[in-house]
Motif scaffolding. Structure first.
Motif, mmCIF file in Angstrom:
data_model
loop_
_atom_site.group_PDB
_atom_site.id
_atom_site.type_symbol
_atom_site.label_atom_id
_atom_site.label_comp_id
_atom_site.label_asym_id
_atom_site.label_seq_id
_atom_site.Cartn_x
_atom_site.Cartn_y
_atom_site.Cartn_z
ATOM 1 N N ILE A 40 32.965 43.822 35.023
ATOM 2 C CA ILE A 40 34.117 43.308 34.263
ATOM 3 C C ILE A 40 33.679 42.109 33.437
ATOM 4 C CG2 ILE A 40 36.440 42.313 34.416
ATOM 5 C CD1 ILE A 40 36.754 43.802 37.101
ATOM 6 N N GLU A 41 34.057 42.118 32.163
ATOM 7 C CA GLU A 41 33.836 40.986 31.262
ATOM 8 C C GLU A 41 35.183 40.353 30.921
ATOM 9 O OE1 GLU A 41 30.053 43.091 28.934
ATOM 10 O OE2 GLU A 41 31.999 42.863 27.932
ATOM 11 N N VAL B 40 36.043 46.500 30.787
ATOM 12 C CA VAL B 40 35.591 47.106 32.035
ATOM 13 C C VAL B 40 34.509 48.135 31.728
ATOM 14 C CG1 VAL B 40 36.246 48.500 34.035
ATOM 15 C CG2 VAL B 40 37.817 46.747 33.158
ATOM 16 N N HIS B 41 33.361 48.011 32.375
ATOM 17 C CA HIS B 41 32.272 48.978 32.257
ATOM 18 C C HIS B 41 32.249 49.853 33.500
ATOM 19 C CE1 HIS B 41 29.863 47.276 28.826
ATOM 20 N NE2 HIS B 41 30.629 46.230 29.105
ATOM 21 N N VAL B 42 32.112 51.158 33.301
ATOM 22 C CA VAL B 42 31.944 52.089 34.416
ATOM 23 C C VAL B 42 30.692 52.923 34.151
ATOM 24 C CG1 VAL B 42 32.947 53.993 35.748
ATOM 25 C CG2 VAL B 42 34.433 52.191 34.833
ATOM 26 N N ASP C 133 38.844 51.482 21.587
ATOM 27 C CA ASP C 133 39.408 51.084 22.880
ATOM 28 C C ASP C 133 38.539 51.543 24.048
ATOM 29 O OD1 ASP C 133 41.537 50.000 21.522
ATOM 30 O OD2 ASP C 133 42.882 51.698 21.877
ATOM 31 N N VAL C 134 37.830 52.641 23.866
ATOM 32 C CA VAL C 134 36.824 53.098 24.823
ATOM 33 C C VAL C 134 35.602 53.512 24.012
ATOM 34 C CG1 VAL C 134 36.338 54.524 26.837
ATOM 35 C CG2 VAL C 134 38.710 54.125 26.168
ATOM 36 N N ARG C 135 34.439 53.038 24.392
ATOM 37 C CA ARG C 135 33.224 53.351 23.645
ATOM 38 C C ARG C 135 32.050 53.522 24.605
ATOM 39 N NH1 ARG C 135 31.211 47.518 21.012
ATOM 40 N NH2 ARG C 135 30.539 46.600 23.003
ATOM 41 N N LEU C 136 30.988 54.111 24.115
ATOM 42 C CA LEU C 136 29.714 54.114 24.824
ATOM 43 C C LEU C 136 29.066 52.750 24.646
ATOM 44 C CD1 LEU C 136 28.253 57.557 23.680
ATOM 45 C CD2 LEU C 136 29.461 57.059 25.810
ATOM 46 N N SER C 137 28.599 52.169 25.734
ATOM 47 C CA SER C 137 27.898 50.894 25.637
ATOM 48 C C SER C 137 26.530 51.117 25.005
ATOM 49 C CB SER C 137 27.741 50.261 27.020
ATOM 50 O OG SER C 137 26.907 49.126 26.948
ATOM 51 N N LEU D 244 42.732 46.086 37.339
ATOM 52 C CA LEU D 244 42.446 46.932 36.186
ATOM 53 C C LEU D 244 41.109 47.644 36.354
ATOM 54 C CD1 LEU D 244 43.250 47.769 33.235
ATOM 55 C CD2 LEU D 244 41.786 45.878 32.481
ATOM 56 N N GLY D 245 40.099 46.896 36.782
ATOM 57 C CA GLY D 245 38.767 47.477 36.908
ATOM 58 C C GLY D 245 38.704 48.638 37.878
ATOM 59 N N VAL D 246 39.269 48.474 39.069
ATOM 60 C CA VAL D 246 39.149 49.548 40.065
ATOM 61 C C VAL D 246 40.073 50.709 39.738
ATOM 62 C CG1 VAL D 246 38.288 48.053 41.891
ATOM 63 C CG2 VAL D 246 40.759 48.406 41.671
#
Length: 357
Positions: free
Chosen positions: A10-11, A128-130, A217-221, A244-246
């Motif tokens: 999480i950032e 949030v990174h997953v 809003d959602v992207r590849l890192s 939010l993260g989990v």
């Protein structure tokens, strides 16, 4: 795939404010004076912002512990310069001057190229990174995840009071942020090549200066083997950021284990759903991810948690998520709490005083 396979991080971005609650231009100095914590402390586009990033997390306890520690380290460094940190999506106080750009060649180039968009889109978000096994899987995930974005946006909507007045939105930050040409909901991709073709076209058009400026809003890192979720306001508390993260990780696990086809939701409709979510937050109505029909946000959030419940149970997050959502619905989200404070006397400084740390 199990939830344990999917690590996350999480950032958080924060404003730096002076004793009057006005934006300070000391963000880069705060970063310089902070002790090295577990995780990362980073400069941001303007000198009135700072950013933190956790290490890789596997449990909600670990994420919460890191977020609390990072906020504490940074707050201590800010206090040494007579400042505090403000976890709000937009600055509540009216500012007489435009923010100063952090001295950095990339940031200075962005400010010159994008003009007022760079200088007035002054917002703080939570990312949030997953972890994902590969970029092809990430693109498939993005296409399937899109309908869930509006409901999740309501959870941390935290920018109702901005520039000294009530904006009429729960997440005014989302409205500001999507002025960037590469921001907003991603399309439903047909392949990784489709994703890359859009990024390449943006680069050739000068709509982005580098791949880090892909602001969907959602992207590849570009830096890590993750999908990055970038739609959210900075959360008012580390507990809300962890929630939010989990919850995002639980949804990712559920979607990747599903054989359902992509939903076929057009970007025109998804933009309308996100607009409604950013306007009303937790206290109003939100388009349901399954039907698109308006329903009380509390009901929508309950259905989102139910959809991901098996994955959340597997990682030991279900009780944490249910309890956190129940608290938010009962007490109000960040935007609701901002409005209560502002309604007392019409003073945005009351919001700063209550939220800053």
């Amino acid at each position: 795939m199990t939830g344990d396979d999917l690590t996350f991080g999480i950032e958080e971005e924060f404003f730096v404010v002076d004793p009057r609650g006005q934006l300070s231009q000391s963000g880069d100095l705060v970063i310089d004076s902070a002790e090295e914590p577990r995780g990362e402390l980073q400069r941001e586009l303007t000198r009135s912002q700072v950013e933190t990033a956790t290490d890789i997390c596997r449990t909600h306890e670990e994420a919460l512990r890191q977020l609390r520690g990072l906020r504490g380290e940074l707050a201590e460094a800010a206090a040494q310069r007579g400042c505090r940190l403000l976890p709000c999506g937009s600055p509540p106080m009216a500012e007489s001057d435009l923010p100063h750009i952090t001295p950095n060649p990339r940031y200075e180039r962005m400010a010159e190229h994008f003009g007022a968009t760079a200088r007035t889109s002054h917002t703080c978000g939570c990312h949030v990174h997953v972890a994902i096994p590969d970029r092809e899987t990430g693109v498939r995930l993005i296409s399937h995840f899109r309908p869930w974005l509006p409901a999740l946006l309501t959870l941390t909507a935290n920018s109702a009071i901005s520039d000294g007045f009530d904006t009429g939105y729960s997440s005014w930050r989302y409205q500001q942020w999507t002025r960037w040409p590469s921001a907003g909901p991603p399309p439903e991709f047909t392949s990784l090549d489709h994703y890359e073709s859009i990024v390449d076209a943006w680069l050739r058009a000068g709509a982005i200066l580098d791949r880090k400026m892909v602001y969907w809003d959602v992207r590849l890192s570009e830096a890590q083997p993750t999908v990055e979720f970038r739609f959210s306001d900075v959360a008012a508390t580390p507990e809300e950021a962890t929630l939010l993260g989990v919850l995002i990780r639980g949804l990712v696990t559920t979607i990747l284990d599903s054989t359902e086809p992509a939903p076929g939701l057009s970007n025109e409709i998804l933009r309308a759903h996100l607009w409604r979510a950013s306007r009303e937050g937790l206290s109003g109505q939100c388009p349901h991810p399954r039907t698109g029909d308006l329903a009380p946000t509390a009901k929508v959030i309950s259905d989102v948690v139910d959809f991901a419940a098996a994955a959340l149970e597997m990682t030991g997050d279900l009780d944490f998520v249910r309890d956190g959502c129940a608290r938010l619905i009962a007490d109000g989200g960040g935007a609701d709490r901002q409005r209560v404070l502002f309604a007392r006397c019409g003073l945005p400084g009351d919001v700063v005083e209550q939220f800053a740390f």
